[in-house]
Design a protein around this motif. Structure first.
Motif, PDB file in Angstrom:
ATOM      1  N   TYR A 162       0.832  -1.174  -0.121  1.00  0.00           N
ATOM      2  CA  TYR A 162       0.068  -0.035   0.166  1.00  0.00           C
ATOM      3  C   TYR A 162       0.804   1.347  -0.102  1.00  0.00           C
ATOM      4  CZ  TYR A 162      -2.760   3.560   1.774  1.00  0.00           C
ATOM      5  OH  TYR A 162      -3.438   5.204   2.020  1.00  0.00           O
ATOM      6  N   THR A 163       0.683   2.065  -1.001  1.00  0.00           N
ATOM      7  CA  THR A 163       1.586   3.229  -1.071  1.00  0.00           C
ATOM      8  C   THR A 163       0.658   4.531  -1.293  1.00  0.00           C
ATOM      9  OG1 THR A 163       1.741   3.011  -3.439  1.00  0.00           O
ATOM     10  CG2 THR A 163       3.544   2.009  -2.006  1.00  0.00           C
ATOM     11  N   SER A 164      -0.580   4.566  -0.740  1.00  0.00           N
ATOM     12  CA  SER A 164      -1.867   5.744  -0.761  1.00  0.00           C
ATOM     13  C   SER A 164      -2.318   5.699  -2.076  1.00  0.00           C
ATOM     14  CB  SER A 164      -0.920   7.096  -0.176  1.00  0.00           C
ATOM     15  OG  SER A 164      -0.132   7.549  -1.334  1.00  0.00           O
ATOM     16  N   ALA A 165      -2.023   5.008  -2.936  1.00  0.00           N
ATOM     17  CA  ALA A 165      -2.800   5.280  -4.206  1.00  0.00           C
ATOM     18  C   ALA A 165      -4.386   4.865  -4.224  1.00  0.00           C
ATOM     19  CB  ALA A 165      -2.157   4.570  -5.474  1.00  0.00           C
ATOM     20  N   ALA A 166      -4.495   3.746  -3.425  1.00  0.00           N
ATOM     21  CA  ALA A 166      -5.923   3.097  -3.231  1.00  0.00           C
ATOM     22  C   ALA A 166      -5.890   2.163  -2.165  1.00  0.00           C
ATOM     23  CB  ALA A 166      -6.220   2.503  -4.581  1.00  0.00           C
ATOM     24  N   THR A 167      -7.110   2.497  -1.334  1.00  0.00           N
ATOM     25  CA  THR A 167      -7.080   1.931  -0.222  1.00  0.00           C
ATOM     26  C   THR A 167      -7.355   0.267  -0.204  1.00  0.00           C
ATOM     27  OG1 THR A 167      -9.672   1.931  -0.099  1.00  0.00           O
ATOM     28  CG2 THR A 167      -7.954   3.726   1.169  1.00  0.00           C
ATOM     29  N   LEU A 168      -7.829  -0.120  -1.293  1.00  0.00           N
ATOM     30  CA  LEU A 168      -7.902  -1.673  -1.550  1.00  0.00           C
ATOM     31  C   LEU A 168      -6.870  -2.217  -2.543  1.00  0.00           C
ATOM     32  CD1 LEU A 168      -9.571  -4.101  -0.859  1.00  0.00           C
ATOM     33  CD2 LEU A 168     -10.975  -3.863  -2.857  1.00  0.00           C
ATOM     34  N   VAL A 169      -5.937  -2.822  -2.075  1.00  0.00           N
ATOM     35  CA  VAL A 169      -4.757  -3.357  -2.667  1.00  0.00           C
ATOM     36  C   VAL A 169      -4.873  -4.699  -2.980  1.00  0.00           C
ATOM     37  CG1 VAL A 169      -2.300  -3.483  -2.746  1.00  0.00           C
ATOM     38  CG2 VAL A 169      -3.229  -1.591  -1.526  1.00  0.00           C
ATOM     39  N   LYS A 170      -4.724  -5.014  -4.292  1.00  0.00           N
ATOM     40  CA  LYS A 170      -4.779  -6.324  -4.765  1.00  0.00           C
ATOM     41  C   LYS A 170      -3.378  -6.944  -4.920  1.00  0.00           C
ATOM     42  CE  LYS A 170      -9.230  -6.210  -6.852  1.00  0.00           C
ATOM     43  NZ  LYS A 170     -10.017  -6.998  -5.777  1.00  0.00           N
TER      44      LYS A 170
END
Lengths: 116, 111
Positions: free
Chosen positions: B50-58
């Motif tokens: 997770y790098t703040s781009a999207a809260t749900l990370v696949k």
């Protein structure tokens, strides 16, 4: 692109001896970190090198030391081995300065050190 | 200071059941969070980050994680467990020049 490589994969030493472990990072990666992993303590940070300079150090005695060469390859040395040094030693490389917080560490397979 | 706490050192699930591995973080700045997996006698493999781009990370192998700032959590999930998912899972936070790892969660998958 080849991954992080560590040599040797397995090592058996006796108390009082010293050992040197080697880590070759992914091509282009300038940061190398070392970790000690044991069942009881989990992953413990040893030190991190960036451009041949140690930038960060964990809470380990001076018997644990390291260095990094101009090609980013790194070595870790443990002198006067103790039984408690038996562990899996992991090396991880990352692309650049991690202070920005966005970098990712890629791990090698580790060196399993057994001290008898 | 940054740190992560993994709740549950051992988790067992039946094959085909939901996998939920818990991770809570502490960070004085916006965190960058990671999940790694370790198979026996191997190094750690990155599952997702997770790098703040999207809260749900696949991530890989069907895993995903959701960043919840209000709960300071970054739990790892997979809808249906497979036998090959049995491994040790580590949550980590990037704190400047150093990564801080959780103590790990050992996942057992029961056939």
């Amino acid at each position: 692109k080849a991954g992080v490589t560590q040599t040797p994969r397995y090592l058996i030493k006796t108390r009082g001896q010293q050992v040197t472990l080697s880590c070759s990072p992914i091509s282009g990666h300038r940061s190398v970190s070392w970790y000690q992993q044991t069942p009881g303590q989990g992953l413990q940070f040893l030190f991190e090198y960036f451009s041949e300079t140690q930038r960060n150090k964990g809470n380990f005695p001076g018997r644990f030391s390291g260095r990094q060469f101009s090609n980013s390859r790194s070595e870790m040395n443990v002198s006067t081995l103790e039984l408690g040094d038996s562990a899996l030693y992991l090396c991880a490389s990352s692309l650049a300065d991690t202070s920005g917080g966005t970098d990712t560490q890629y791990f090698g397979p580790g060196t399993r050190l057994t001290v008898l | 200071a940054q740190s992560v706490t993994q709740l549950g050192s051992h988790v067992s699930v039946s094959e085909g059941a939901l996998v939920l591995l818990r991770c809570n973080y502490s960070s004085s700045v916006p965190p960058y969070l990671f999940w790694y997996v370790q198979y026996p006698n191997q190094g750690l493999q990155l599952l997702l980050k997770y790098t703040s781009a999207a809260t749900l990370v696949k991530g890989i192998n069907g895993f995903e994680a959701e960043f919840k700032k209000s709960e300071t959590s970054f739990h790892l999930t997979k809808p249906s467990a497979h036998m090959s998912d049995a491994a040790e899972y580590f949550c980590a936070v990037n704190g400047g020049n150093q990564f801080y790892f959780g103590t790990g969660t050992s996942l057992t998958v029961i056939p």
